[in-house]
Enzyme design. Structure first.
Site, PDB file in Angstrom:
ATOM      1  N   GLY A 288      17.627 101.061  10.463  1.00 25.22           N
ATOM      2  CA  GLY A 288      18.661 100.033  10.352  1.00 25.22           C
ATOM      3  C   GLY A 288      18.312  98.887  11.285  1.00 25.22           C
ATOM      4  O   GLY A 288      17.848  97.825  10.879  1.00 25.22           O
ATOM      5  N   ARG A 289      18.476  99.158  12.583  1.00 22.25           N
ATOM      6  CA  ARG A 289      18.266  98.122  13.602  1.00 22.25           C
ATOM      7  C   ARG A 289      16.880  97.486  13.510  1.00 22.25           C
ATOM      8  O   ARG A 289      16.732  96.276  13.623  1.00 22.25           O
ATOM      9  CB  ARG A 289      18.429  98.769  14.979  1.00 22.25           C
ATOM     10  CG  ARG A 289      18.435  97.776  16.115  1.00 22.25           C
ATOM     11  CD  ARG A 289      18.439  98.509  17.465  1.00 22.25           C
ATOM     12  NE  ARG A 289      19.237  99.683  17.510  1.00 22.25           N
ATOM     13  CZ  ARG A 289      20.472  99.757  18.056  1.00 22.25           C
ATOM     14  NH1 ARG A 289      21.003  98.695  18.600  1.00 22.25           N
ATOM     15  NH2 ARG A 289      21.138 100.883  18.051  1.00 22.25           N
ATOM     16  N   TYR A 329      28.551  99.085  24.603  1.00 20.60           N
ATOM     17  CA  TYR A 329      27.388  99.869  25.082  1.00 20.60           C
ATOM     18  C   TYR A 329      26.727  99.227  26.286  1.00 20.60           C
ATOM     19  O   TYR A 329      25.604  99.590  26.634  1.00 20.60           O
ATOM     20  CB  TYR A 329      26.306  99.972  23.999  1.00 20.60           C
ATOM     21  CG  TYR A 329      26.783 100.261  22.614  1.00 20.60           C
ATOM     22  CD1 TYR A 329      27.252 101.529  22.274  1.00 20.60           C
ATOM     23  CD2 TYR A 329      26.747  99.282  21.635  1.00 20.60           C
ATOM     24  CE1 TYR A 329      27.677 101.795  20.982  1.00 20.60           C
ATOM     25  CE2 TYR A 329      27.168  99.550  20.343  1.00 20.60           C
ATOM     26  CZ  TYR A 329      27.640 100.807  20.029  1.00 20.60           C
ATOM     27  OH  TYR A 329      28.050 101.061  18.759  1.00 20.60           O
ATOM     28  N   CYS A 356      41.594  88.509  25.139  1.00 18.26           N
ATOM     29  CA  CYS A 356      42.342  88.929  26.336  1.00 18.26           C
ATOM     30  C   CYS A 356      41.944  90.334  26.770  1.00 18.26           C
ATOM     31  O   CYS A 356      42.722  91.286  26.659  1.00 18.26           O
ATOM     32  CB  CYS A 356      43.833  88.867  26.055  1.00 18.26           C
ATOM     33  SG  CYS A 356      44.278  87.280  25.400  1.00 18.26           S
ATOM     34  N   TYR A 385      24.243  95.684  13.761  1.00 16.90           N
ATOM     35  CA  TYR A 385      25.469  96.105  14.450  1.00 16.90           C
ATOM     36  C   TYR A 385      26.161  94.913  15.128  1.00 16.90           C
ATOM     37  O   TYR A 385      26.729  95.040  16.211  1.00 16.90           O
ATOM     38  CB  TYR A 385      25.156  97.231  15.452  1.00 16.90           C
ATOM     39  CG  TYR A 385      24.395  98.378  14.805  1.00 16.90           C
ATOM     40  CD1 TYR A 385      25.009  99.160  13.833  1.00 16.90           C
ATOM     41  CD2 TYR A 385      23.063  98.644  15.119  1.00 16.90           C
ATOM     42  CE1 TYR A 385      24.314 100.184  13.196  1.00 16.90           C
ATOM     43  CE2 TYR A 385      22.362  99.667  14.483  1.00 16.90           C
ATOM     44  CZ  TYR A 385      22.994 100.434  13.527  1.00 16.90           C
ATOM     45  OH  TYR A 385      22.310 101.439  12.905  1.00 16.90           O
TER      46      TYR A 385
HETATM   47  N1  LLP Z   1      20.539 107.370   9.894  1.00 23.79           N
HETATM   48  C1  LLP Z   1      21.681 107.879  10.390  1.00 23.79           C
HETATM   49  C2  LLP Z   1      22.145 109.170   9.912  1.00 23.79           C
HETATM   50  C3  LLP Z   1      22.404 107.161  11.360  1.00 23.79           C
HETATM   51  O1  LLP Z   1      23.517 107.678  11.861  1.00 23.79           O
HETATM   52  C4  LLP Z   1      21.929 105.895  11.809  1.00 23.79           C
HETATM   53  C5  LLP Z   1      22.655 105.112  12.823  1.00 23.79           C
HETATM   54  C6  LLP Z   1      20.737 105.395  11.248  1.00 23.79           C
HETATM   55  C7  LLP Z   1      20.067 106.168  10.300  1.00 23.79           C
HETATM   56  C8  LLP Z   1      20.162 104.076  11.628  1.00 23.79           C
HETATM   57  O2  LLP Z   1      19.809 104.023  12.964  1.00 23.79           O
HETATM   58  P1  LLP Z   1      18.961 102.778  13.512  1.00 23.79           P
HETATM   59  O3  LLP Z   1      17.641 102.757  12.795  1.00 23.79           O
HETATM   60  O4  LLP Z   1      19.727 101.543  13.236  1.00 23.79           O
HETATM   61  O5  LLP Z   1      18.818 103.044  14.950  1.00 23.79           O
HETATM   62  N2  LLP Z   1      26.333 100.547  16.742  1.00 23.79           N
HETATM   63  C9  LLP Z   1      25.263 101.075  17.563  1.00 23.79           C
HETATM   64  C10 LLP Z   1      24.273 101.885  16.748  1.00 23.79           C
HETATM   65  C11 LLP Z   1      24.901 103.013  15.985  1.00 23.79           C
HETATM   66  C12 LLP Z   1      23.917 103.783  15.133  1.00 23.79           C
HETATM   67  C13 LLP Z   1      24.587 104.760  14.266  1.00 23.79           C
HETATM   68  N3  LLP Z   1      23.732 105.499  13.381  1.00 23.79           N
HETATM   69  C14 LLP Z   1      24.602  99.933  18.303  1.00 23.79           C
HETATM   70  O6  LLP Z   1      25.022  98.790  18.157  1.00 23.79           O
HETATM   71  O7  LLP Z   1      23.685 100.155  19.090  1.00 23.79           O
END
Ligand code: LLP
Length: 429
Positions: A288-289, A329, A356, A385
């Site tokens: 994702g990220r 975070y 606020c 995100y």
């Molecule tokens: N697969 C599963 C099952 C997940 O739960 C997640 C992310 C991903 C893939 C993708 O992860 P990535 O490649 O994006 O690291 N809001 C938080 C991050 C939460 C991630 C939740 N799960 C932040 O802003 O750091």
């Protein structure tokens, strides 16, 4: 890569002058680079090309239809976590047959929706969920494809809120009981056991935890392939990005840069491909990220300056409701002025929003070049995100989102109107 750089003293996204863009859209605004997203997708795909690999983009990172459409056209699959995300993927032209459905709390409605759409796999997170999927599939007279999510009990060494692969986390099925769980699932009449999934956490900046988890789980995958004929192994997402030298290409050298080493595709692929290739299975990735994080920024305008005895605050027109990562975070995002500063002098400031809450900040005690009321600043690495975690708290409107494509910019979501904010609400007689 990313596509944000100063040209002629003004920050650009690809060929678009961001100061001029904000004159049109107003502030705050999210801006994404199409070229960066495509580059990330294509390079990751190429890096894994020795494998039969399907990238299922983690929709939650940024789910604007335009972004999903971009990736769908590249052939990407999608990892979804709700009926809403499935709805978005279908609207955006994504193929449900390339969708995996994650999450610990799938509802009946969502399971029915996913069965009707014909998704690739439910990634089930508990035995109770598998039994429920079996029941719902039975009522519909269909067979549900599932993978179990194993919790490998590996420390991802990331922020505690985004670490998911330890036994104390709510995610997945304990490694110690996973074999029995497969045995029971395989006997359910409306379940077809298709794969195994894991995801140990997000924003992993070194290869170690991925390697440890894959090494630990590969023998299990071999066993499951042999016993149940599983067809895929999803190693999840989690590849971290660099948050601290986002403009490393020779500009913006005035601030105190931490030397953060990115986890590269080359390192990821050269370590994991040799471990995965002998399995001779489809390998799924759920990034994702990595795909969108450095492809987006949020621009906000400085409204006021307030000098106290302890601190200098720059109050901007975006708040924690627009980008919550610093508050939630303590996430670090580099901040640069949209107009390149003429001096290298810096001062320590807090960049705070109008909400606020004391948690409403984007930076604290940050050395930044001089910025004054009326100046615009860019909060970098906000493509993942960012907007998706925005809320209407304080009855603040969602900012617009813009997708830049070369010299062109497209508003892919306009700023919310006040009418939008209240249109669904009802005052009873
Ligand atoms: N697969 C599963 C099952 C997940 O739960 C997640 C992310 C991903 C893939 C993708 O992860 P990535 O490649 O994006 O690291 N809001 C938080 C991050 C939460 C991630 C939740 N799960 C932040 O802003 O750091």
């Amino acid at each position: 890569m990313h596509s944000f750089e100063y040209k002629g003293g003004v920050l650009h996204c690809e060929g678009v002058n961001l100061d001029e863009l904000v004159n049109e859209t107003g502030s705050p605004v999210y801006v994404y680079s199409k070229a960066t997203i495509l580059d990330h997708y294509r390079r990751l795909s190429a890096g894994m090309s020795e494998l039969d690999c399907l990238i299922c983009y983690a929709t939650k990172a940024n789910s604007n239809l335009a972004i999903l459409n971009l990736l769908a056209k590249e052939g990407s699959g999608f990892d979804i976590v709700s009926g809403g995300e499935l709805y978005r993927v279908e609207k955006a032209g994504g193929d449900p047959g390339k969708c995996t459905f994650a999450g610990v709390g799938k509802t009946r409605e969502e399971i029915e929706m996913a069965l009707d759409a014909g998704i690739l796999s439910f990634n089930a997170e508990s035995e109770a969920e598998v039994e429920f999927i079996n029941q719902v599939a039975g009522e519909k007279g269909v067979i549900a494809p599932i993978a179990l999510r194993v919790n490998p009990n590996v420390d991802a060494k990331t922020h505690k809120y985004i670490s998911t692969g330890k036994s104390e986390n709510k995610f997945g099925i304990d490694f110690s009981i996973i074999r029995e769980a497969y045995e029971r699932a395989s006997k359910l009449p409306h379940i077809k056991v298709q794969g195994l999934q894991m995801h140990i956490g997000s924003q992993l900046t070194s290869i170690g935890p991925f390697e440890e988890a894959v090494k630990k789980v590969v023998p299990l995958v071999e066993e499951l392939k042999e016993r149940y004929g599983i067809e895929f192994f999803s190693i999840g997402g989690g590849m971290g990005i660099v948050y601290t030298d986002s403009l490393a290409s020779g500009v913006g050298q005035w601030w105190d840069k931490k030397e953060e080493k990115p986890l590269t595709i080359e390192e990821y692929a050269s370590t994991l491909v040799p471990l995965l290739k002998p399995l001779d299975l489809k390998i799924i990735l759920e990034p994702g990220r990595f795909m969108v994080g450095n492809a987006g920024i949020m621009i906000t305008e400085v409204l006021y300056e307030k000098r106290g005895s302890a601190k200098t605050f720059k109050i901007v027109d975006a708040g924690m409701n627009d980008l919550i990562r610093p508050a939630l975070y303590e996430g670090h995002h580099d901040i640069v002025p949209v107009k390149e500063p003429s001096s290298f002098a810096t001062e320590p400031v807090d960049i705070v929003g109008p909400v606020c809450e004391s948690g409403d900040f984007f930076a604290q005690n940050r050395e930044l070049p001089e910025i004054q009321a009326g100046d615009r600043i860019a909060i970098l690495s906000a493509g993942a995100y960012g907007f998706v975690m925005a809320s209407n708290y304080n009855t603040r409107r969602f900012p617009p989102e813009v997708l830049v494509d070369g010299e062109k910019s497209h508003i892919i979501r306009p700023r919310q109107s006040y009418e939008d904010l209240v249109s669904a609400e009802v005052i009873p007689d």
